[in-house]
Write a protein that holds these residues in place. Structure first.
Motif, short mmCIF file in Angstrom:
data_model
loop_
_atom_site.label_atom_id
_atom_site.label_comp_id
_atom_site.label_asym_id
_atom_site.label_seq_id
_atom_site.Cartn_x
_atom_site.Cartn_y
_atom_site.Cartn_z
N LEU A 1 1.27 -1.07 0.08
CA LEU A 1 0.12 -0.15 0.02
C LEU A 1 1.02 1.47 -0.06
O LEU A 1 1.83 1.64 0.97
N ILE A 2 0.21 2.38 -0.69
CA ILE A 2 1.32 3.20 -1.11
C ILE A 2 0.48 4.53 -1.07
O ILE A 2 -0.92 5.03 -2.04
N HIS A 3 1.07 5.29 -0.16
CA HIS A 3 0.13 6.84 -0.16
C HIS A 3 0.42 8.07 -0.47
O HIS A 3 1.05 7.54 -1.83
N GLY A 4 -0.41 8.78 -0.54
CA GLY A 4 -0.74 9.88 -1.63
C GLY A 4 0.12 10.69 -0.92
O GLY A 4 0.40 10.90 0.33
N ILE A 5 -0.29 12.51 -1.55
CA ILE A 5 1.10 13.61 -1.36
C ILE A 5 0.47 13.99 0.21
O ILE A 5 -0.76 13.99 0.64
N GLY A 6 1.76 14.27 0.49
CA GLY A 6 1.41 14.83 2.28
C GLY A 6 0.92 14.48 3.20
O GLY A 6 1.21 14.69 3.92
N VAL A 7 0.33 13.17 3.30
CA VAL A 7 -0.35 12.08 4.16
C VAL A 7 1.13 10.91 4.00
O VAL A 7 1.80 10.98 3.45
N SER A 8 0.46 9.51 4.54
CA SER A 8 1.40 8.47 5.22
C SER A 8 -0.07 7.75 5.61
O SER A 8 -0.93 7.63 5.13
N HIS A 9 1.22 6.28 5.70
CA HIS A 9 0.82 5.29 5.99
C HIS A 9 -0.93 5.03 6.44
O HIS A 9 -1.80 4.19 6.91
N ARG A 10 -1.18 5.80 7.77
CA ARG A 10 -2.02 6.55 8.54
C ARG A 10 -3.25 6.11 7.85
O ARG A 10 -4.50 5.69 8.82
N TYR A 11 -3.19 7.46 7.17
CA TYR A 11 -4.52 6.72 6.59
C TYR A 11 -4.58 5.65 5.46
O TYR A 11 -6.50 5.10 5.10
N LEU A 12 -4.11 4.87 5.78
CA LEU A 12 -4.13 3.14 4.96
C LEU A 12 -4.45 2.39 6.08
O LEU A 12 -4.32 1.17 5.54
N VAL B 1 -5.68 13.07 7.55
CA VAL B 1 -4.90 13.49 6.51
C VAL B 1 -4.48 15.42 6.62
O VAL B 1 -2.96 15.36 6.31
N PHE B 2 -5.41 15.86 7.25
CA PHE B 2 -4.52 17.14 7.98
C PHE B 2 -3.70 17.49 8.86
O PHE B 2 -2.87 17.97 8.49
N SER B 3 -4.01 16.57 9.62
CA SER B 3 -2.94 16.36 10.26
C SER B 3 -1.28 15.74 9.59
O SER B 3 -0.29 16.53 10.20
N ASP B 4 -1.85 14.78 8.77
CA ASP B 4 -0.40 15.02 8.52
C ASP B 4 0.45 16.12 7.44
O ASP B 4 1.20 15.30 7.21
N TYR B 5 -0.91 16.16 6.88
CA TYR B 5 -0.48 17.62 5.55
C TYR B 5 0.32 18.60 6.73
O TYR B 5 1.72 18.57 6.17
N LEU B 6 0.13 19.10 8.28
CA LEU B 6 0.48 19.44 8.50
C LEU B 6 2.04 19.07 9.24
O LEU B 6 3.77 19.76 9.27
N ARG B 7 2.52 17.94 8.93
CA ARG B 7 3.72 16.72 8.96
C ARG B 7 4.62 16.96 8.15
O ARG B 7 5.64 17.50 8.05
N CYS B 8 4.24 16.92 7.33
CA CYS B 8 4.61 17.13 6.02
C CYS B 8 5.40 18.36 5.76
O CYS B 8 6.23 18.66 5.31
N GLY B 9 4.45 19.38 6.33
CA GLY B 9 5.18 20.96 5.85
C GLY B 9 4.86 21.74 4.71
O GLY B 9 4.86 20.86 4.09
N PRO B 10 4.43 22.65 4.03
CA PRO B 10 4.25 23.12 2.69
C PRO B 10 5.29 23.11 1.99
O PRO B 10 5.02 23.01 0.50
N GLY B 11 6.56 23.43 1.91
CA GLY B 11 7.92 23.12 1.26
C GLY B 11 7.73 22.18 0.55
O GLY B 11 8.13 21.77 -0.86
N TRP B 12 7.46 20.94 1.35
CA TRP B 12 8.15 19.58 0.67
C TRP B 12 6.69 19.14 0.13
O TRP B 12 6.66 18.39 -1.30
N TYR B 13 5.48 19.58 0.59
CA TYR B 13 3.96 19.24 -0.79
C TYR B 13 3.92 20.30 -1.38
O TYR B 13 3.64 19.53 -2.94
N LEU B 14 4.95 21.22 -2.02
CA LEU B 14 4.56 21.90 -2.79
C LEU B 14 5.66 21.73 -4.22
O LEU B 14 5.48 21.41 -4.96
N LYS B 15 7.10 21.34 -3.84
CA LYS B 15 7.57 20.30 -4.55
C LYS B 15 7.14 19.54 -5.44
O LYS B 15 6.82 19.10 -6.10
#
Length: 270
Positions: free
Chosen positions: A40-51, A166-180
């Motif tokens: 199982l592979i997650h999408g942008i900004g998130v992690s295994h948690r929502y899987l 999802v949104f707690s993982d977005y915060l952990r990812c951070g805007p810099g890496w997310y936008l890249k």
């Protein structure tokens, strides 16, 4: 995740995390022990948690692995921009290190791009591919339209639980890496790359998903040499969280694995 073995993984100077579960029930046919591992592979900004919900259900009948890719979840951010092909190669390399043989690749959202590219890199090792809520819809290939669709999905079709993860993982990812990674996601042509797949492909979406729309997913299923579309009623983009039982049974049926019985258990609790 409870009942899983979590390990740090590294390949090509990139680091991630792997969460592995062995198939748990006894008395299953010997063929199950020889079945491919579900990855199982997650999408942008998130992690295994929502899987995690899907992971636990699938692990009832097949060895199951979830991977946090470099820069996501608790995995350190790389010092360079990674392409979709980079992520695909990382997936295979860490699975090789873990001794995993044939692998059924299941990706959600941008994760669908990662597993598609991984399947193209190693066609002999990937007997089935599952694209859940795949991106990016050819009619919505602007960041603004993607953000509007994401907002609509969160407000109208997700639960408090799925939004929280999802949104707690977005915060952990951070805007810099997310936008890249967003730039990488927007430039990847899923609709073209899928034509090269030899393995059977299941395109799976929540029937109310405004990001992976019905017409877009039908395009992908038609362009895949051996494509099939399944829609889960009453679910939005994070279909594996809100429609876990139906998603698990669709994947198991598609890959020829034993039914987890999750859908029947859900019906019995109603």
């Amino acid at each position: 995740m409870k009942g899983t073995e979590a390990t740090a993984v590294e390949a090509g100077g990139l680091r991630g995390r792997m969460y592995a579960s062995r198939a748990t029930p006894s008395g299953l046919p010997d063929a199950v022990a020889e079945a491919p591992t579900i990855v199982l592979i997650h999408g942008i900004g998130v992690s295994h948690r929502y899987l995690a919900r899907l992971h636990h259900v699938l692990a009832r009948t097949a060895d199951t692995i979830s991977i946090d890719l470099p820069g996501f979840g608790s995995a350190p951010r790389p010092d360079r921009l990674l392409t979709v092909a980079d992520h695909g190669a990382f997936i295979h390399e860490v699975l090789d290190q873990a001794g995993v043989g044939p692998r059924i690749l299941v990706g959600h959202s941008m994760g669908a791009q990662f597993v598609l590219e991984a399947a193209l890199q190693r066609p002999g090792q990937v007997p089935h591919v599952v694209l859940m809520g795949p991106v990016v819809d050819v009619r919505r290939r602007t960041v603004l339209r993607q953000m509007l669709a994401l907002a609509r999905d969160a407000i109208r079709y997700e639960t408090l639980g799925s939004n929280a993860v999802v949104f707690s993982d977005y915060l952990r990812c951070g805007p810099g890496w997310y936008l890249k990674q967003l730039r990488v996601m927007m430039n990847y042509r899923t609709e073209d790359r899928i034509r090269g797949l030899g393995a059977p492909v299941l395109v799976l979406r929540g029937a109310s998903d405004p990001i992976a729309t019905g017409e877009w997913c039908r395009i992908l299923a038609r362009r895949a040499p051996a494509g099939r579309l399944v829609e889960v009623p009453g679910c939005g983009h994070v279909v594996q969280y809100t429609g876990t039982a139906q998603v698990a049974d669709a994947i198991s049926g598609f890959a020829g694995l034993p039914d987890s019985g999750a859908a029947e258990q859900t019906q019995n609790r109603r």
